[in-house]
Enzyme design. Structure first.
Site, PDB file in Angstrom:
ATOM      1  N   GLU A  74       0.811  -1.216   0.000  1.00  0.00           N
ATOM      2  CA  GLU A  74       0.000   0.000   0.000  1.00  0.00           C
ATOM      3  C   GLU A  74       0.850   1.275   0.000  1.00  0.00           C
ATOM      4  OE1 GLU A  74      -3.711  -2.030   2.481  1.00  0.00           O
ATOM      5  OE2 GLU A  74      -2.516  -0.459   3.409  1.00  0.00           O
TER       6      GLU A  74
ATOM      7  N   GLU B  21      -6.604  -7.897  -0.662  1.00  0.00           N
ATOM      8  CA  GLU B  21      -7.087  -7.809   0.715  1.00  0.00           C
ATOM      9  C   GLU B  21      -8.548  -7.397   0.726  1.00  0.00           C
ATOM     10  OE1 GLU B  21      -5.149  -5.277   3.522  1.00  0.00           O
ATOM     11  OE2 GLU B  21      -3.133  -5.845   2.877  1.00  0.00           O
TER      12      GLU B  21
END
Length: 661
Positions: free
Chosen positions: A154, A307
């Protein structure tokens, strides 16, 4: 090297999640092996936050523990998505290289004790990241468990330190070429900001009042490019030793300061993390929004949900639990919209640490729990859908998305605080989703010819090339809806003179906006068809366009609010206010009807999601999700892959995958 597709290596769709065995002991590892078999897990993400274990001191690696876990997973039939751990440098690194710690806009240098404590522009950090990525790839590049590489985690952290300032100046020299060109682009004649030496230029740190808009926009562009360069360095270090695909997990929609189109061109497959921000039907719509964007950033190719929260809905200052069945509905929602599988964060809920209350596939309560029973049922369903692997999704409608337009709407000094870029995109997508349309996202400069309908909900910044491309799209037969305050500035954030939007787009729309008039908070303005405008209004002049709806009363009384213009073989529509939900839904439905865009499976009522996946050999599957509270009969009986039997109706909250005839 020939690269093998992820799903070919797995033999079907991916199912699993982040696995952090270093948090547990051998007894738990043994239980994990049995539970993973029960849940049909076939892919585990390993090593995301393990830098301190992999490299306990600078230049000394300890991979013995990782060797053991990869061998154990492989023996259990679980492939590995191996991560580089560079999102969380260990304490020894920040003590050895304090200049690599991030600095906030007000000059505060942060310290370790959390994750993301690094400056992407710091040379010491970049060297260390390349080094550990290369060491991992050299050791595990052809490991039999390895199916995918996961670079970093991320990419998000911004920094305003001196390393950043130096890198920013290098980027600006390359972009603008000269100080004269930079001064012109940034409009530095205003407020006596003219630069006479490169060393005078800083990142847009905390200052007295409004920051220079051009400087702020260029900084956002620079940082996205810096993150992409950091990704490429690790990717290339890995590719020197491995033929497995490489990706990084992108976050949606606005967590990361990244040009996701650019990242989509550099990864071997797009991978995203997605967490809904509201429960119920809003979560379902948000799932489709995130999934459609992910698919689009990869050019329509299959992508991967890296995710999702097993039992997590982030709703402001609350983390809500999902309703029974939502794990399956959200999972199938992503697969419907093109994902080649679904992973969760994480496998087992942590008993300590900053994310101990983040839900997981195995919760604190253990396997004897509703959550794990649902996870197991979902894993069994995903295992039945292997034939969908590699199939794609097609759309006849596109919503325009441009990172420059997003960043431009976040500069100081704009006339309204209600110009939320992603909220506007979500609203457009939601209206299309509610109407049963399958949606792509596209850049204003992309080839749009395959779309019957294109919506431009928020294009405050529009490049000259983008304006010319939209004009061409309409002239060639497309239908385009442009919404308020679009094309008001060019790629340098310079106002378009002579009226908005940009001249080529004005020609296609047959209008000229003379004045923008933001509305007061909670103010509504009545329109001639009985609908209401909120947040924004504009005074525009029709120059060939037909006024379909006008403003009632006030200064704008009788002036056009919604226009339509026949241009070439197509139609350009312009909406100069933000319609209320009912009015906007009606407009979108009208446009879909007039352009002949139908749901993938006609005959289903509102609230039943239907998306079609297309295989290269011509096979098609309808993925159906009933978001309603009642039973819905199918237009015709079909064979359901999930039950391997005939299907006549969908129960409340039910899902099915049926072969198209």
């Amino acid at each position: 090297m020939t690269m093998q597709r992820l799903t070919d290596r797995l033999g079907g769709l991916a199912f699993g999640g982040d696995y952090n065995p270093e948090q547990w002991d051998e007894e738990v590892w043994k239980e994990d092996e049995e539970l993973m078999r029960r849940a049909r897990v076939n892919l585990a993400t390993v090593g995301v936050f393990s830098w301190a274990l992999m490299e306990p001191e600078e230049g000394r690696y300890d991979f013995a523990w990782l060797d053991a876990h990869l061998s154990r997973l492989h023996a259990g039939g679980v492939a590995v998505d191996l991560a580089t751990p560079t999102a969380s440098p260990p304490p020894w690194f920040t003590l050895a290289h304090p200049d690599a710690l991030p600095v906030s806009p007000d000059g505060t240098r942060l310290t370790h004790g959390s994750r993301d404590t690094y400056c992407l522009a710091a040379p010491a950090y970049r060297r260390a990241a390349r080094r550990i990525a290369g060491a991992l790839a050299e050791r595990y590049g052809d490991h039999p468990a390895l199916a995918l590489w996961h670079v970093h985690n991320e990419y998000a952290t911004l920094c305003w330190c001196e390393h950043t300032a130096a890198a920013f100046r290098v980027w600006l020299r390359a972009r603008h070429g000269s100080l004269d060109a930079l001064n012109e682009a940034w409009g530095t004649a205003f407020w006596s900001q003219r630069y006479t030496a490169w060393e005078q230029i800083l990142p847009p740190r905390a200052t007295q009042w409004h920051k220079n808009p051009g400087q702020a926009l260029d900084f956002r562009r620079f940082w996205s490019d810096e993150a992409l360069a950091a990704y490429r360095e690790q990717r290339d270090a890995i590719r020197a030793h491995s033929d497995r695909p490489v990706t990084t997990n992108l976050m949606l929609p606005a967590y990361q300061n990244l040009d996701l189109w650019a990242f989509g061109r550099e990864v071997d497959l797009v991978a995203v993390d997605h967490y809904p921000s509201a429960p119920g039907a809003d979560a379902a719509a948000d799932t489709a929004f995130g999934a459609d964007r992910a698919r689009s950033f990869g050019g329509g190719a299959p992508w991967l949900l890296m995710e999702q929260g097993t039992n997590t809905v982030h709703a402001g200052d609350r983390v809500l639990a999902k309703e029974p069945g939502d794990i399956g509905r959200h999972t199938l929602g992503h697969i419907a919209h093109g994902s080649d599988g679904t992973l969760f964060f994480q496998w087992r809920q942590s008993r300590a640490g900053a994310e101990q209350w983040h839900s997981a596939m195995v919760p604190h309560a253990g396997p004897d729990s509703r959550t794990f029973r649902e996870v197991t049922a979902v894993g069994e369903n995903v295992a039945l859908l292997g034939e969908l692997a590699g199939s794609t999704v097609r759309a006849e409608v596109a919503v325009l998305h441009d990172s420059d337009a997003w960043w431009a709407l976040e500069v100081d000094g704009l006339p309204s605080a209600e110009l939320d870029y992603h909220a506007t995109l979500r609203r457009a997508h939601r209206a299309l989703w509610d109407a049963g349309a399958t949606v792509d996202f596209a850049h204003p400069e992309h080839d749009l010819s395959r779309y019957r309908l294109v919506l431009a909900p928020s294009l405050f910044l529009l490049s000259d090339a983008g304006a010319a491309n939209l004009r061409r799209y309409v002239a060639d037969g497309g239908t385009l809806l442009v919404q308020p305050f679009s094309g008001a500035v060019d790629e340098h954030l310079h106002a378009r003179l002579g009226g908005y939007p940009a001249a080529p787009l004005r020609e296609a729309l047959g209008i000229r906006v003379e004045e923008y008039r933001p509305l007061r908070r909670d103010e509504k303005i009545v329109l001639s068809d009985g609908s209401h405008g909120t947040a924004w209004s504009e005074s525009l002049r029709t120059e060939g366009a037909e006024a379909l709806v006008t403003y009632n009363g006030g200064m704008l009384g009788g002036r056009a609010a919604l226009t339509r213009h026949g241009f070439g073989a197509g139609q350009g529509w312009y909406l100069s206010t933000r319609l209320d939900d009912t009015g906007y839904a009606a407009l979108v439905t009208r446009l879909l009807t007039e352009t002949g865009v139908e749901p993938d499976l006609p005959g289903l009522p509102s609230g039943v999601e239907s998306v079609t996946r297309h295989a290269p050999d011509g096979r098609r599957w309808h993925v159906l999700i009933n978001h309603r509270a009642d039973v819905v009969p199918l237009p015709a009986p079909a064979h359901d892959l999930l039950t391997d039997g005939p299907l006549y109706e969908l129960p409340p909250g039910g899902c099915a995958v049926v072969q198209a005839s």
